[in-house]
Design an enzyme around this catalytic site. Structure first.
Site, short mmCIF file in Angstrom:
data_model
loop_
_atom_site.label_atom_id
_atom_site.label_comp_id
_atom_site.label_asym_id
_atom_site.label_seq_id
_atom_site.Cartn_x
_atom_site.Cartn_y
_atom_site.Cartn_z
N GLU A 93 0.82 -1.22 0.00
CA GLU A 93 0.00 0.00 0.00
C GLU A 93 0.85 1.27 0.00
OE1 GLU A 93 -2.16 -1.40 3.43
OE2 GLU A 93 -1.10 0.05 4.65
N CYS A 106 3.60 8.36 1.27
CA CYS A 106 4.17 7.39 2.21
C CYS A 106 4.27 6.06 1.45
CB CYS A 106 3.25 7.28 3.41
SG CYS A 106 3.80 6.08 4.61
N CYS A 113 7.08 -7.32 6.70
CA CYS A 113 8.29 -6.84 7.36
C CYS A 113 8.78 -7.91 8.31
CB CYS A 113 8.02 -5.55 8.12
SG CYS A 113 9.49 -4.87 8.94
N CYS A 117 7.53 -5.74 14.99
CA CYS A 117 7.10 -4.83 16.06
C CYS A 117 5.64 -5.13 16.42
CB CYS A 117 7.25 -3.38 15.61
SG CYS A 117 8.93 -2.98 15.10
N CYS A 120 2.56 -2.93 15.21
CA CYS A 120 2.52 -2.58 13.79
C CYS A 120 1.82 -3.66 12.97
CB CYS A 120 3.95 -2.37 13.29
SG CYS A 120 4.07 -2.21 11.50
N GLY A 163 7.26 -2.21 5.54
CA GLY A 163 8.62 -2.69 5.40
C GLY A 163 9.68 -1.83 6.08
N CYS A 337 0.37 2.09 8.72
CA CYS A 337 1.05 1.23 7.77
C CYS A 337 0.59 -0.23 7.90
CB CYS A 337 2.57 1.36 7.87
SG CYS A 337 3.31 0.53 9.26
N1 SAH Z 1 10.11 0.08 9.24
C1 SAH Z 1 10.33 1.47 9.38
C2 SAH Z 1 9.42 2.31 8.52
C3 SAH Z 1 8.00 1.88 8.41
S1 SAH Z 1 7.03 2.10 9.84
C4 SAH Z 1 10.26 1.87 10.83
O1 SAH Z 1 9.79 1.08 11.64
O2 SAH Z 1 10.70 2.96 11.16
C5 SAH Z 1 6.84 3.86 9.92
C6 SAH Z 1 6.60 4.40 11.32
O3 SAH Z 1 5.29 4.00 11.76
C7 SAH Z 1 7.58 3.89 12.36
O4 SAH Z 1 7.99 4.95 13.19
C8 SAH Z 1 6.74 2.89 13.13
O5 SAH Z 1 7.25 2.67 14.42
C9 SAH Z 1 5.39 3.56 13.11
N2 SAH Z 1 4.24 2.69 13.39
C10 SAH Z 1 4.06 1.42 13.06
N3 SAH Z 1 2.86 0.98 13.49
C11 SAH Z 1 2.28 2.05 14.11
C12 SAH Z 1 1.05 2.24 14.77
N4 SAH Z 1 0.16 1.25 14.89
N5 SAH Z 1 0.79 3.47 15.30
C13 SAH Z 1 1.68 4.48 15.18
N6 SAH Z 1 2.87 4.36 14.57
C14 SAH Z 1 3.16 3.14 14.04
FE1 SF4 Z 2 8.51 -2.45 12.86
FE2 SF4 Z 2 8.60 -0.66 10.86
FE3 SF4 Z 2 8.59 -3.28 10.32
FE4 SF4 Z 2 6.39 -2.15 11.27
S1 SF4 Z 2 7.33 -1.73 9.32
S2 SF4 Z 2 7.31 -4.09 11.95
S3 SF4 Z 2 7.24 -0.61 12.64
S4 SF4 Z 2 10.17 -2.16 11.42
#
Ligand code: SAH
Ligand code: SF4
Length: 346
Positions: A93, A106, A113, A117, A120, A163, A337
């Site tokens: 997306e 974005c 990924c 996390c 996420c 990702g 995301c």
């Molecule tokens: N993988 C990278 C970039 C993609 S995620 C990273 O983790 O930085 C982009 C941002 O969205 C990151 O700061 C991540 O921690 C945050 N994010 C992911 N899931 C989220 C959620 N449910 N609410 C708020 N921020 C979130």
């Molecule tokens: Fe973590 Fe970013 Fe991957 Fe989501 S996209 S699992 S926030 S590293």
């Protein structure tokens, strides 16, 4: 499957045109500016090259490697999210956010990924594959064509979709270089922001390459056991490792780092935590982006309320650390995301 046209660098295209298609080299500029300046993607649009060459080019390369299969617009019309189907039927997306004159995209760098996390949606899907440079580029071109039709342009790009960009380093940088070419799309490195979970060796590599791309680090916790419980990759690279890599980056580039902080109610949003964060970041050329968590269907966590968010910000600012509160954009279209793709895959 055909090679995606946007996977080619300028030099690679030059090689194909001269050595494979036996064409004069000026054709390369015609094709390159057709694709990246005029945003053409259909054979009949390439009126500047002979039909025979057009046919060869479209036989050899795929110019529409992804199909928009679902599009959602937020109620205020300022956020639009598209779910794309790739050549292998996988889905990613991309989100367009309109804010004043800014048109920020974005974009995704992987299908799923590997970092896992817990808050996420993408992390909960697991890892399927890397995107190619061309698939990263086409997300931008797709929206750029759409914006062009209404006289607008993409102004900023954040690599904050699905990702981990530093897990797919080469393709990500190739895409940024391709889009930055002043003789083509011409979106300079400073218009891009890479967000990383904190892959330390890649932060150092990025620093050594002295790129002008903005860097954001997803921190979300100041304590290693807390961070490891939210972000499993922290077991490999600790908070101190990340801070050391950030210092190295700042020394090498003299550029300001953004720390991302998703505010989770009762977990990382107290004033004490804000004070610890301020102590950790003291003296670093940085600022903090705090964003109330976007709750996902798979996670137990909730967003901090407005009052707590402001308190958190105040502590940081009192300590001389600039802190911006980001709005949760497009919540009614699941623009966090991975939140649309997860429904697609399940
Ligand atoms: N993988 C990278 C970039 C993609 S995620 C990273 O983790 O930085 C982009 C941002 O969205 C990151 O700061 C991540 O921690 C945050 N994010 C992911 N899931 C989220 C959620 N449910 N609410 C708020 N921020 C979130
Ligand atoms: Fe973590 Fe970013 Fe991957 Fe989501 S996209 S699992 S926030 S590293």
């Amino acid at each position: 499957m055909k090679t995606i046209f946007y996977d080619l660098s300028y030099e690679q295209l030059l090689d194909v045109i001269i050595n494979k298609l036996n064409q004069p080299s000026f054709r390369v500029n015609q094709i390159w500016s057709g694709v990246y300046k005029n945003l053409w993607s259909k054979p009949e649009e390439f009126t500047n090259i002979p039909k025979s060459l057009r046919d060869k080019l479209f036989d050899l390369f795929e110019f529409q490697p992804m199909l928009p299969i679902q599009s959602l617009k937020s109620n205020d019309n300022e956020t639009e999210k598209i779910l794309f189907q790739l050549q292998d039927q996988k889905a990613i997306e991309t989100v367009l956010m309109k804010y004043d004159q800014r048109r920020t995209l974005c974009i995704s760098t992987q299908v799923g990924c590997a970092m896992g996390c817990v808050f996420c949606a993408t992390g909960q899907m697991g890892f399927t594959r890397h995107l190619t440079a061309g698939e990263i580029v086409e997300q931008v071109l797709f929206f750029a064509r759409q914006l062009k039709a209404v006289g607008e342009k993409v102004t900023n790009i954040v690599l904050m979709g699905m990702g981990e960009p530093f897990h797919n380093y080469d393709a990500t940088m190739k895409a940024i270089d391709c889009l930055g070419d002043p003789n083509g799309f011409g979106l300079g490195a400073r218009r891009f922001t890479i967000s990383t979970v904190g892959l330390v060796p890649m932060i150092k590599r990025f620093a050594d390459e002295k790129r002008q791309v903005n860097l954001a680090i997803s921190l979300h916790a100041v304590d290693d056991s807390e961070r490891s419980s939210l972000m499993p990759v922290n077991k490999k690279y600790s908070i101190q490792d990340i801070i050391d890599a950030c210092k190295y980056y700042i020394e090498k580039t003299n550029r300001r780092i953004t720390f991302e902080w998703a505010l989770i109610a009762g977990k990382n949003d107290s004033e004490q935590t804000a004070q610890k964060l301020a102590n950790l970041l003291k003296g670093l050329l940085c600022h903090v982006n705090a964003i109330p968590l976007n709750p996902t269907s798979q996670s137990i966590y909730q967003a901090s309320d407005r009052e707590q968010t402001i308190k958190f910000q105040k502590v940081l600012e009192k300590n001389g650390i600039p802190c911006t509160i980001r709005l949760r954009r497009g919540i009614d279209i699941q623009a966090g995301c991975g939140q649309l793709a997860i429904h697609h895959s399940s």
